[in-house]
Motif scaffolding. Structure first.
Motif, short mmCIF file in Angstrom:
data_model
loop_
_atom_site.label_atom_id
_atom_site.label_comp_id
_atom_site.label_asym_id
_atom_site.label_seq_id
_atom_site.Cartn_x
_atom_site.Cartn_y
_atom_site.Cartn_z
N ASN A 1 0.81 -1.23 0.00
CA ASN A 1 0.00 0.00 0.00
C ASN A 1 0.84 1.27 0.00
OD1 ASN A 1 -1.82 -2.05 2.04
ND2 ASN A 1 -2.83 -1.14 0.27
N ILE A 2 2.13 1.14 -0.32
CA ILE A 2 3.04 2.28 -0.24
C ILE A 2 2.62 3.43 -1.15
CG2 ILE A 2 5.39 3.06 -0.73
CD1 ILE A 2 6.39 0.39 0.38
N ILE A 3 2.23 3.10 -2.39
CA ILE A 3 1.86 4.16 -3.34
C ILE A 3 0.66 4.94 -2.82
CG2 ILE A 3 0.96 4.61 -5.65
CD1 ILE A 3 2.63 2.29 -6.66
N GLU A 4 -0.34 4.24 -2.30
CA GLU A 4 -1.52 4.92 -1.78
C GLU A 4 -1.17 5.76 -0.55
OE1 GLU A 4 -6.09 4.04 -0.25
OE2 GLU A 4 -4.78 2.37 -0.83
N MET A 5 -0.27 5.25 0.29
CA MET A 5 0.15 5.99 1.48
C MET A 5 0.84 7.29 1.08
SD MET A 5 1.50 2.62 3.54
CE MET A 5 2.02 3.30 5.11
N ARG B 1 0.41 8.91 -1.75
CA ARG B 1 -0.57 9.79 -2.38
C ARG B 1 -1.39 10.53 -1.32
NH1 ARG B 1 -5.70 9.39 -3.00
NH2 ARG B 1 -5.78 7.18 -2.44
N ILE B 2 -1.87 9.80 -0.32
CA ILE B 2 -2.67 10.43 0.74
C ILE B 2 -1.82 11.43 1.51
CG2 ILE B 2 -3.94 9.99 2.89
CD1 ILE B 2 -4.64 7.21 1.75
N GLN B 3 -0.55 11.08 1.75
CA GLN B 3 0.35 11.97 2.47
C GLN B 3 0.56 13.28 1.72
OE1 GLN B 3 4.38 10.43 3.28
NE2 GLN B 3 3.88 10.61 5.44
N MET B 4 0.73 13.20 0.42
CA MET B 4 0.93 14.41 -0.39
C MET B 4 -0.33 15.27 -0.41
SD MET B 4 4.02 14.50 -1.33
CE MET B 4 3.91 15.84 -2.52
N GLU B 5 -1.49 14.64 -0.45
CA GLU B 5 -2.75 15.39 -0.45
C GLU B 5 -2.95 16.18 0.84
OE1 GLU B 5 -5.73 12.47 -1.13
OE2 GLU B 5 -5.34 12.31 -3.29
N GLU B 6 -2.45 15.61 1.95
CA GLU B 6 -2.66 16.24 3.26
C GLU B 6 -1.45 17.06 3.71
OE1 GLU B 6 -5.48 16.08 4.92
OE2 GLU B 6 -6.39 14.82 3.38
N LYS B 7 -0.44 17.18 2.87
CA LYS B 7 0.80 17.86 3.25
C LYS B 7 0.53 19.29 3.70
CE LYS B 7 5.52 18.69 1.62
NZ LYS B 7 6.44 18.62 0.47
N GLY B 8 1.16 19.66 4.84
CA GLY B 8 1.05 21.02 5.33
C GLY B 8 -0.12 21.26 6.26
N LEU B 9 -0.90 20.22 6.55
CA LEU B 9 -2.08 20.40 7.40
C LEU B 9 -1.73 20.92 8.78
CD1 LEU B 9 -5.14 20.03 7.83
CD2 LEU B 9 -4.68 17.68 8.53
#
Length: 518
Positions: free
Chosen positions: A57-61, A63-71
């Motif tokens: 699941n590394i790719i999905e992890m 992707r989600i991390q980049m979407e939430e970056k800076g929160l």
């Protein structure tokens, strides 16, 4: 009839056979073995994000991390659970699958566990049944090797027997004076900065506290001071930063063997740290303290002689455990002290209460062991800081045999992941004020602070609870009490709230404080 022997054909056939065998092995290792574990869990109703063949699941992890970056960096609320920004995929999957779900990183199959009852059961299992994940000694070998933090079985039992007595409460009580000595340079440097600023100074705490904590562990366990071991600590810090950047890619077979720039740097630092530790060992063996000095280093040297046969085994035992103590002994205490100061700066009422208590208890003298026990308010502040900002993000355990958790049958080889920060912010456990800084919740100790005391795990869980927690608590009480006696402080407007994962959770840019002398 003569048969012509074709060497080219033979080579092709051999190569094809080897390639087929390799592909078959990789397919079994990367997919069939973890898939069998997943299937056993699926049959019991367990769900999780679907994995890919090589990466899980590394790719999905990512992707989600980049979407939430800076929160977190954009949030003004310093009480927010750091895992929301650092590990956002867990929040997403937990909302989708519940408090129990499975996921994969490469060939490693993991089970996320945030149910308090199941966590209690995990803590009750014997170390021979559940222990530290085996992959840690491989993927984090340069930093931890097979030392006390990552070893299992008889090796761990022997290491614990050697190391644990050096951190018993009575032994730590005798370290108070050396901790005070280590604090002197830090306090003097802060006083100089404040005086040169006309009574007010801007300090960014972080590296100063790390140097102080490194000095403590050097004096307490290795008979030296930070200046003598400075090069080693700096290299360990570099190694820590490098390894934290590859955290998501743990479990991809062969990745740690590739001569990438990061790997080459890790290999170099590992060699140099090893040489520095063996130099320290040589000096101890040849010096005047060789037979008379009884500290942790000497205990490790003596312990290396037991149940080990080769010189290489002796050296690995010594080097791995020294690295473990150097890292764990100063890194977690330093980051915890930084978060404590940040929270006290944000809550002047509690800062004033803690200072008043320290003044009353110390009566103009430096704190001693008896005084530290009387600092109830400061203890509650530290406990609440460790709740909101536990230095380690997860407790991980591997099932070394088929085990049972509640009604769930866990197959051998599954790695259990317990999210420390999420547990510490769970309203079901701590109440509706779980995201607030309220040290008074610990007035009656941990058992009175929450619904499930076993869910408070800043120092780990079960038999593998951190051996150095007594030293960590005493060290935190001493440095915080001395700072409170000499200074008042508030959070600088330049502070950016950005917890960062560096194997421990630390302030990305330090904690800038506006400091006045009391």
């Amino acid at each position: 009839m003569e048969i012509e022997f074709n060497w080219g054909t033979l080579v092709v056939l051999c190569f094809s056979g080897i390639l087929c065998f390799l592909l078959h092995y990789l397919y079994g290792f990367l997919w069939l073995k973890p898939e069998r574990m997943r299937e056993k869990l699926r049959k019991q109703g367990m769900r999780g994000p679907p994995p890919s063949l090589l990466l899980g699941n590394i790719i999905e992890m990512k992707r989600i991390q980049m979407e939430e970056k800076g929160l977190i960096g954009s949030s003004a609320n310093v009480m927010v659970d750091y895992s929301v920004a650092l590990f956002p995929y867990f929040k997403k999957w937990r909302n989708e699958f519940g408090p129990l779900f499975m996921y994969s990183t490469g060939s490693i199959q993991l089970l996320y566990v945030s149910d308090p009852d199941l966590i209690k059961e995990i803590g009750l299992y014997k170390p021979l049944d559940i222990g530290k994940p085996v992959y840690l000694t491989k993927e984090r070998g340069a930093l931890f090797g097979n030392g006390i933090l990552t070893s299992n079985g008889e090796v761990w039992t022997h290491q614990r027997k050697v190391i644990a007595p050096e951190f018993y409460a009575d032994k730590v009580k005798g370290m108070v004076d050396l901790i005070l000595d280590a604090a002197v340079p830090l306090l003097k440097s802060w006083e100089t900065i404040v005086e040169s600023g006309g009574g007010i100074g801007l300090l960014t705490v972080g590296e100063d506290l790390r140097s102080f904590s490194a000095d403590v562990i050097s004096r307490a366990s290795f008979g030296s001071n930070y200046l003598e071991g400075e090069e080693m600590f700096l290299k360990l810090r570099q190694l820590q930063n490098l390894m934290s950047k590859t955290n998501l890619f743990i479990g991809i077979p062969g990745l740690r063997y590739l001569p990438t720039k990061a790997n080459r740097e890790i290999w170099r630092l590992n060699r140099e740290i090893r040489m520095l530790i063996l130099k320290l060992v040589k000096e101890r063996r040849e010096g005047s303290q060789a037979s008379s000095k009884k500290d942790l280093l000497q205990s490790i040297l003596d312990g290396a002689k037991d149940n080990l046969v080769s010189t290489k085994d002796h050296d690995n035992f010594i080097v791995d455990n020294c690295k473990n103590i150097f890292f764990a002994g100063h890194e977690t205490a330093a980051t915890s002290a930084s978060w404590c100061l940040m929270l006290l700066a944000c809550h002047p009422k509690w800062q004033a209460q803690a200072r008043a208590e320290v003044i009353e208890v110390c009566q103009g003298e430096l704190p001693n062991a008896d005084m530290l026990r009387k600092m109830k308010t400061l203890t509650m502040v530290i406990q609440e800081s460790l709740r909101l900002y536990p230095p380690t993000a997860f407790v991980t355990r591997e099932a070394f045999k088929d085990i049972k958790l509640g009604k769930l049958n866990i197959p051998k080889g599954i790695t259990l992941v317990i999210p420390t920060s999420i547990l510490h912010h769970e309203q079901e456990i701590w109440g509706p004020d779980a995201d607030e800084f309220k040290p008074e919740r610990f007035t009656n100790g941990i058992s009175g602070a929450c619904k499930f005391p076993h869910a408070y795990i800043p120092f780990g869980l079960g038999a593998r609870t951190c051996l150095g927690q007594n030293l960590a608590m005493v060290e935190l009480k001493i440095i915080l009490s001395l700072i409170l006696l000499k200074f008042s402080f508030s959070l600088s407007p330049s502070y950016v709230h950005a917890p960062a994962f560096r194997l421990t959770i630390e302030p990305e840019f330090g904690v800038p404080l506006s400091v006045n002398k009391v």
